[in-house]
Design an enzyme around this catalytic site. Structure first.
Site, PDB file in Angstrom:
ATOM      1  N   HIS B 441      11.034  60.373 -80.997  1.00  2.76           N
ATOM      2  CA  HIS B 441      12.364  59.461 -80.731  1.00  2.76           C
ATOM      3  C   HIS B 441      12.242  58.450 -81.060  1.00  2.76           C
ATOM      4  O   HIS B 441      10.928  58.138 -81.879  1.00  2.76           O
ATOM      5  CB  HIS B 441      12.666  59.662 -79.340  1.00  2.76           C
ATOM      6  CG  HIS B 441      12.267  58.966 -78.613  1.00  2.76           C
ATOM      7  ND1 HIS B 441      12.379  59.215 -76.708  1.00  2.76           N
ATOM      8  CD2 HIS B 441      10.887  58.570 -78.453  1.00  2.76           C
ATOM      9  CE1 HIS B 441      11.960  58.475 -75.923  1.00  2.76           C
ATOM     10  NE2 HIS B 441      10.525  58.582 -76.949  1.00  2.76           N
ATOM     11  N   GLU B 442      13.245  57.297 -81.138  1.00  3.58           N
ATOM     12  CA  GLU B 442      12.794  55.879 -81.584  1.00  3.58           C
ATOM     13  C   GLU B 442      12.581  55.987 -83.382  1.00  3.58           C
ATOM     14  O   GLU B 442      11.856  54.933 -83.502  1.00  3.58           O
ATOM     15  CB  GLU B 442      12.029  55.260 -80.827  1.00  3.58           C
ATOM     16  CG  GLU B 442      12.727  55.288 -79.096  1.00  3.58           C
ATOM     17  CD  GLU B 442      14.072  54.378 -79.257  1.00  3.58           C
ATOM     18  OE1 GLU B 442      14.579  53.683 -80.543  1.00  3.58           O
ATOM     19  OE2 GLU B 442      15.050  54.399 -78.191  1.00  3.58           O
ATOM     20  N   GLY B 443      12.479  56.814 -83.701  1.00  2.00           N
ATOM     21  CA  GLY B 443      12.716  56.900 -85.296  1.00  2.00           C
ATOM     22  C   GLY B 443      10.818  57.679 -85.531  1.00  2.00           C
ATOM     23  O   GLY B 443      10.230  57.436 -84.981  1.00  2.00           O
TER      24      GLY B 443
END
Lengths: 599, 599
Positions: B441-443
């Protein structure tokens, strides 16, 4: 195939193109078989695994077995799957026809095990364990014991377990406390507690035959005082019918991260009444009997890990070929169509690492199984001795390397699916959880590394190691005449020399009394020698493909994919061995010099 | 501490001994604080986390949130925990006092976040997300928006989310389809579907403030046509009271491998009626606003991963120090007492790798947080520019390195516990499952690697990279006067030169038009530069300890443990960079040359 994710071509390539397992059919023991039989058996296995194993892999993970205090409950699909397996005759694939088996080569039996493990490792464990137990009885039991236990086990009416660990004795089996006291009736009275017993309780079969390590009071301390006993869940009458319960009681089920379909139990023996056990093999030779069988079990564990690596690879490949996301770096038009993620180099990396690890591991496990077959029919003492040596040194690698690296493969497989991979809507996270067991059971990977370096490599003056290096050298020499293989054979030759030099340095350290430093970094040695062996397996695969006179047109793409995986392995992974060798050469004492209390 | 596993000394060492975060108190912005305030705040955090977060970490994993079609149900302990968190004033730790926050330095706020993540990442995510959303409103909202939304969010009455991804657009945000149509009333009418929205639905708060990326029809294609909107779950009346529902509807919850305490949702906007959104920031600048906040969110993700690495390390250390099993290699008497497994070198290896990775990662994350603090008070343009550059290049490393390597640390932590580690009776397997989210997550880590090499390293003629190398060189130079640090400073100097040479080679390839080959192996570059940065962090830690005039007697063992972890990192891990550098130097094209369809 509806539920099962499997690449039949890969099984056929490894078993037939690479390992030529049909060759054993020239021997009387396998003369009743041929490639057609093997293919047809595999066809049936795929059908049964698809319909009756893969159908409930997710369900049995979500609805794991539970114990209500009296009975263990499993979803009905497990029993249905096992029944279909037994009905199709897969219980005794590698057992003799005289014992009710199919007398298939062990390598072919492992090909079948591959199919069922790909479908559902949890359900497949029950017959796997039963056959391991039956195999032990076959190897070490008396004729009467074989006659009593083998037929119902191979018929799938009675299941089996292996009871080694106890709550206080896992890796250190010499410290088990389960007691076996001789009685005047010929049986022993068993008392104690066993932990981590897979398949230790369920209602899938009429009886459960526990093979239990225990100590006869008054015997030697440690592992030399361990004997092996047959302890049935229900006693068996003289006519073979089932009698009363034998006081093996379930304390509870372990609740695991994965592999949830297989019950894993804490068992008490003799707590609720007399628990009778029958000695198998000689008094105080129990551990040797067990380890004989553990070697095949370790091939099985390595194969399971490799299969899970490959199955997840195929799932993530499917996803990568069908998920549009993003564009090529040079594409500046945001309204252009998205490309499939398989177009992104980093996704290809995650595919290649999975393929390189899992197909390298699969080829190693099946190579080991083929050695077992060759040993079974070898007649010359020298040949048998060599096959034994090669199996001895490869076994810890076959167990530990796939368990470690194919779990890493699963990590990358899950990553390809991103958020979807993290959900239970896709099988990746389940496979990753299932596979996490494999570095732990049947001897942890740390135990395997110590066994490899401390025992197998050093034994008989390094005879097994020298043999393995000679085998690798023979492959390199044969490959070196083919310019298309030069990249691989040159690199493997250098790596093999490097590994040999490091091994000699370690042996020298041991010889001058520095065995603590020699052994301290054993896991790195596992990475070193394991990495070399997988490189060897990839060269063998490349050599096999290069040697095909008339490859099938339809296979050309598949072979090109193999070549890219081999390239990946040789350019990205094999060069890492240099660092492992350098660390081992230095006899680094960081681990020895650390006081854990200060950590 | 009853439920919480935490080493307070480690937080204090990193925040105070190493990073000297109190220094910011000299600035008027933080003049109301001192070390005593920070310590007391941390004391309270530990108490609240222990009693109200750690108490239900296992339970909320076992009894995950469920949606009955109308409402989302969470176990009551989540709400109780959040209430205790809010009551103790932790919601707005780093927000201005004028906004209702505590105006703590961001690094101290991250120290507090460490405590709650160690206790229960699932429950901690709700305030974490809320503060990320509030922070975005603070940075980009109008005064009216700030006045309307910040107080109830910081008071913990309204929670927040970040709505970026859609089912067809995850990594490729330019392809989102959610629409925002202007209305005559000043608001926009929002329609579309958002995926992977953490905290997207629950009943923990009176309202949920979604920050939604959407496209205004007629705008530019791709990421240049994305705007950002505030979309409350319930509309807000002019007096600030809550009005009717705003037609954000829950399609369903995602069922995840871990992080189960945090609801993760598929949301429809505007399907059941008009969904109103209010533009925040400028039209078509939504992605820039969001990425500004994503940078801090990425520090948070890295910290979570590092904390999970460290927490599992402490659990496995406890086990290793208290589990008797086996004997030393030279001990031939099987009746001698067993040793604790921490005595076995391979177990020490598994402890050291966890310590080296997690404490290296923690120091990096807090170093990044301290840069944020310095930036907040820096006045000179040149200093601000440098701090910005350093944060820019470190952010993808802060996110990706801990996420990858601290998950590997968890693998080894679980392994130390053997079979016990595989059960749900111990927290290791849960931590391992929770941490598996962080590389995604978050890139994703792949996205971070591309950002690092393709953008951050190369931008402004390599200015950020050069600055980072200069920072590392300054540490090396300062350390080089101390003979006790020679092993580390010498090795880091060589490694830094190697990384620089490889970076120059990659830049040259890009300059001559080979940007595909330059970028293809970006993940290896992440391992290379990330590995160097972690080595730098370990040298800084060693330097800090060596520089202490009068170390506390009670700390000497702890410092010796640190030294062994640094040694482990420098002897076992840092030398691996050579191989990464060589692969990158070769511009290896294996990934580019592979046709995935043949895999």
């Amino acid at each position: 195939m509806i539920n099962l994710k499997l690449r039949r071509r890969e099984i056929d390539f490894l078993l037939h193109d690479l390992l030529n397992v049909d060759a054993v059919c020239a021997h009387p023991r396998y003369a009743m078989h041929d490639r057609g039989v093997f293919d047809a058996t595999l066809d049936v296995a795929i059908k049964v695994a698809d319909e009756h194993f893969a159908n409930h892999a997710a369900k049995v993970d979500a609805e794991e077995p539970h114990f209500d205090g009296e009975r263990v409950h499993l979803i009905p699909e497990v029993k249905q799957g096992i029944d279909a397996y037994v009905a199709a005759g897969f219980m005794g694939t590698s057992f003799d026809i005289d014992d009710g088996g199919s007398q298939l080569p062990y390598a072919v039996a492992q090909g079948i095990a591959w199919v069922f493990a790909a479908a559902n490792v949890g359900t497949a464990a029950y017959p796997f364990l039963t056959m391991a137990a039956a195999n032990l009885i076959r190897a070490h039991g008396s004729d009467a014991q074989k006659a009593r236990y083998l037929p119902p086990m191979i018929e799938g009416r009675w299941f089996g377990t292996m009871c080694l660990s106890e709550p206080q004795a896992g890796s250190s089996l010499g410290d088990i406390r389960t007691r076996a006291e001789a009685t005047e009736h010929g049986w022993y009275s068993i008392s104690g507690t066993k932990m981590w017993i897979s398949g230790g309780e369920h209602e899938l079969s009429e009886n459960i035959i526990h093979l239990v390590l225990a100590k006869i009071p008054g015997g030697p301390a440690g592992s030399r005082g361990i004997s092996l006993f047959i302890v049935p869940k229900r006693r068996i009458n003289d006519d073979g019918s089932l009698g009363e319960r034998n006081h093996v009681s379930l304390v509870g089920l372990n609740h695991k991260m994965g592999y949830r379909g297989t019950t894993n139990t804490l068992l008490n023996f003799g707590e609720t009444g007399e628990c009778r056990g029958w000695l198998i093999g000689e008094v105080n030779h129990g551990l040797a009997c067990m380890f004989h069988m553990m070697n095949e079990a370790r091939i099985g564990v390595g194969l399971n890990a490799a299969v899970l690596g490959h199955t997840a690879y195929l799932h993530s490949l499917d996803y990568a070929l069908n998920r549009p996301q993003g564009r090529k770096p040079g594409e500046r038009d945001p309204s252009s169509p998205q490309v499939m993620i398989a177009e992104h180099p980093d996704v290809r990396r995650m595919l290649l690492v999975q393929k390189a690890f899992s197909e390298g591991a699969l080829s190693l496990c099946l190579y080991g199984a083929a050695l077992v077959d060759r040993l079974a029919i070898a007649e010359a003492d020298a040949e048998r001795a060599e096959l034994n040596l090669e199996l001895e040194i490869l076994t810890p690698i076959i167990k530990a390397w796939p368990a470690h690296y194919c779990l890493e493969a699963n990590y990358w497989g899950l990553q390809i699916l991103g958020g979807y991979g993290y959900t239970r809507d896709y099988p990746l996270e389940r496979i990753y959880r299932d596979n996490r067991l494999n570095p732990i059971h049947e001897g942890t990977n740390g135990i395997q590394a110590g066994d490899l370096l401390g025992r197998k490599v050093m034994m008989h003056g390094g005879a097994a190691f020298k043999l393995l290096i000679a085998r690798i050298a023979a492959t390199i020499e044969a490959a070196s005449t083919d310019p298309s293989l030069a990249e691989f054979s040159t690199a493997l030759k250098a790596a093999s020399a490097r590994v040999t030099a490091t091994t000699m340095a370690l042996a020298a350290a041991g010889a001058r009394g520095e065995s603590d430093r020699m052994l301290a970094n054993a896991w790195v040695y596992m990475e070193l020698l394991g990495g070399l062996v997988i490189g060897w397996m990839w060269l063998r695969q490349m050599q096999c493909i290069a040697g095909m006179a008339n490859p099938n047109e339809a296979d050309l793409g598949y072979f090109e994919g193999k070549r890219q995986a081999a390239r990946y392995y040789y350019r990205w992974e094999l060069p890492k061995l240099e660092r492992h060798a350098a660390l081992l050469d230095s006899l680094d004492d960081t681990l020895l010099a650390t006081s854990a209390a200060q950590l």
